[in-house]
Enzyme design. Structure first.
Site, PDB file in Angstrom:
ATOM      1  CB  SER A 109      13.579  22.109 -15.031  1.00  0.00           C
ATOM      2  OG  SER A 109      12.808  23.281 -15.165  1.00  0.00           O
ATOM      3  CD  GLU A 137       8.996  11.990 -15.545  1.00  0.00           C
ATOM      4  OE1 GLU A 137       8.463  12.792 -16.328  1.00  0.00           O
ATOM      5  OE2 GLU A 137       9.723  12.360 -14.597  1.00  0.00           O
ATOM      6  CG  HIS A 148      -1.712  -1.223   1.419  1.00  0.00           C
ATOM      7  ND1 HIS A 148      -2.938  -1.479   0.858  1.00  0.00           N
ATOM      8  CD2 HIS A 148      -1.389  -2.331   2.135  1.00  0.00           C
ATOM      9  CE1 HIS A 148      -3.352  -2.688   1.224  1.00  0.00           C
ATOM     10  NE2 HIS A 148      -2.426  -3.229   1.993  1.00  0.00           N
ATOM     11  CE  LYS A 208      11.766  19.065 -11.362  1.00  0.00           C
ATOM     12  NZ  LYS A 208      10.435  19.477 -11.719  1.00  0.00           N
TER      13      LYS A 208
END
Ligand code: ARG
Length: 459
Positions: free
Chosen positions: A277, A290, A156, A283
């Site tokens: 970024s 992804e 979970h 970043k």
């Protein structure tokens, strides 16, 4: 230009209809399979005296010449042809004259396209297997290095029990092993030759389908000619194996993305597989992972497209089936790209064991082991579970953890607690003692690694 099938109609089609009907822009990638298949067909026609041996030789030479010229770049594929099959036949006839028209004796584009697609996918599936192996090797190496690296295991997405990072990685190794097995299984059903099924009913010529199948490396032939030209199960199975593989890559990606976040900081991806970024200087984004996660959607889409395209089709060939190729090609290309980037991304991923350990220390992750301690001292598990639940609850209220309670505090909950409990609930003990087959102990993880290595060697 008038179509090769001019006769029943005048063969003059509208430009828009031609463009719509044409598949050459995507089936051109099967030029090699098409020519190699045709060479086998020509030699069968010669061997069975359906055409003379010299005619067969001339056809084969002509076809080989086309293949050589395409490979060397001397000949370009004419994108105005309807499909790759028509293109090859057209060039052949232009080069060797009317004899070229004999090639299509005892066959149809229906069995030809099924043959080409099977040969093409057989190659792609084999290369995917090789790429999965490369990824597996990267995973095995990382697992080996991290057999004893403690991290929190989750259910979970809540800290559940301590595990080793090697154990976690080996879960993916098992998935990839199944993926290899799945592709190999798909190859078995791909490797059935449809050539000689002709349009759908077989042929009146005395052909030898097994001769052609053997020449082209097929295990066997389609035993029903209607099925031979109608069957696209192998495309669905291929797309399905791709989908499952992508699902595994996507779950792995999701974890890598999470682990790379500041909140986790369990791993750091190499700069080579991350991006920055354009606005936020701090970043470091896990774009590759992804994208793999994102591309999983299109691979599922291809599977759904194929299943849907096929579901209402009457036997045998229907033009709808031309849609099969873009779906499987796209799945194969996507899987290839994802595997190409994934293996080095995993291989170069830096593991941060200290952060993993810190995360494992804070979540009462050893509460099960505390309960097991009492069970070993004779308490039924449910009673032990209840006592430990109270201890955890009190700790949370008082801002403590299991490791910082004193033995006297423990004794308030049960007289069975003694000094040795601290060793029993140390994370290292929790992990090392989970020696059950498949469990998280370094010893067990080493066995899992050996098993997977052995499977790879048996390939
Ligand atoms: N381009 C067609 C395809 O990809 C080849 C088969 C054509 N057969 C036919 N009967 N029109 O499916």
């Amino acid at each position: 230009m008038a179509k090769m099938w001019t006769g029943r109609t005048d063969g003059v089609t509208d430009k828009i209809a031609d463009d719509f009907n044409s598949s050459i822009k995507f089936d051109c990638r099967m030029y090699k399979q098409d020519i190699v298949g045709s060479i086998a067909h020509a030699s069968m026609l010669g061997a069975k005296n359906i055409i003379s041996t010299s005619e067969a030789d001339a056809l084969i030479e002509g076809l080989q010449g086309i293949l050589d010229d395409l490979e060397s770049g001397k000949l370009e594929i004419d994108m105005s042809c309807e499909d790759i099959h028509m293109f090859v036949e057209q060039v052949l006839t232009a080069r060797i004259g009317d004899l070229g028209k004999k090639l299509h004796t005892a066959r149809s584009r229906n069995d030809q396209v099924a043959l080409d697609t099977r040969m093409y996918l057989r190659e792609r599936a084999n290369s995917i297997v090789a790429k999965i192996k490369e990824l597996l090797n990267a995973v095995l190496l990382k697992a080996e290095e991290n057999k004893s690296t403690i991290m929190p295991g989750y259910t979970h997405l809540q800290r559940a029990q301590p595990i080793t990072f090697g154990h976690h990685l080996m879960a993916y190794a098992m998935m990839f092993l199944r993926d290899i097995d799945r592709f190999k299984d798909v190859i078995k059903r791909i490797n059935v030759s449809p050539i000689g099924c002709c349009a759908l009913a077989g042929t009146t010529y005395d052909t030898d389908r097994r001769f052609e199948a053997n020449k082209l490396g097929f295990d066997t032939i389609a035993l029903n000619s209607i099925d031979g030209v109608s069957d696209r199960d192998f495309c669905v199975e291929f797309a399905s194996a791709c989908s499952l593989l992508m699902m595994h890559l996507s779950r792995f990606s999701e974890e890598i993305i999470l682990w790379s976040s500041w909140e986790f900081k369990f791993v750091e991806l190499s700069d080579a597989y991350t991006t920055g970024s354009s606005i936020m200087p701090q970043k470091k984004n896990s774009d590759m992972a992804e994208l793999v996660r994102g591309k999983t959607g299109r691979v599922y889409g291809n599977l759904t497209a194929l299943l849907t395209m096929l579901k209402g089709l009457p036997l045998a060939y229907n033009k709808d089936m031309q849609e099969d190729k873009e779906a499987v090609f796209d799945s194969a290309d996507t899987v290839d790209m994802c595997l190409d980037v994934f293996a080095p991304m995993v291989a170069t991923m830096k593991v941060l064991p200290d952060n993993m350990l810190t995360a494992a220390q804070k979540g009462f992750i050893n509460a099960t082991d505390l309960a097991d301690y009492l069970v070993k001292k004779g308490l039924p598990f449910r009673s032990a579970y209840k006592i430990c639940g109270q201890i955890v609850g009190d700790c949370i209220k008082n801002g403590k953890v299991l490791e910082t309670l004193t033995i006297n505090e423990y004794k308030n909950y049960s007289q069975l607690f003694e000094e040795d409990l601290f060793n029993e609930i140390s994370l290292a003990t929790c992990v090392n003692k989970r020696i059950s087959e498949g469990g998280t102990s370094p010893e067990s993880v080493a066995k899992q690694i050996e098993f997977v290595k052995g499977e790879l060697e048996n390939e």
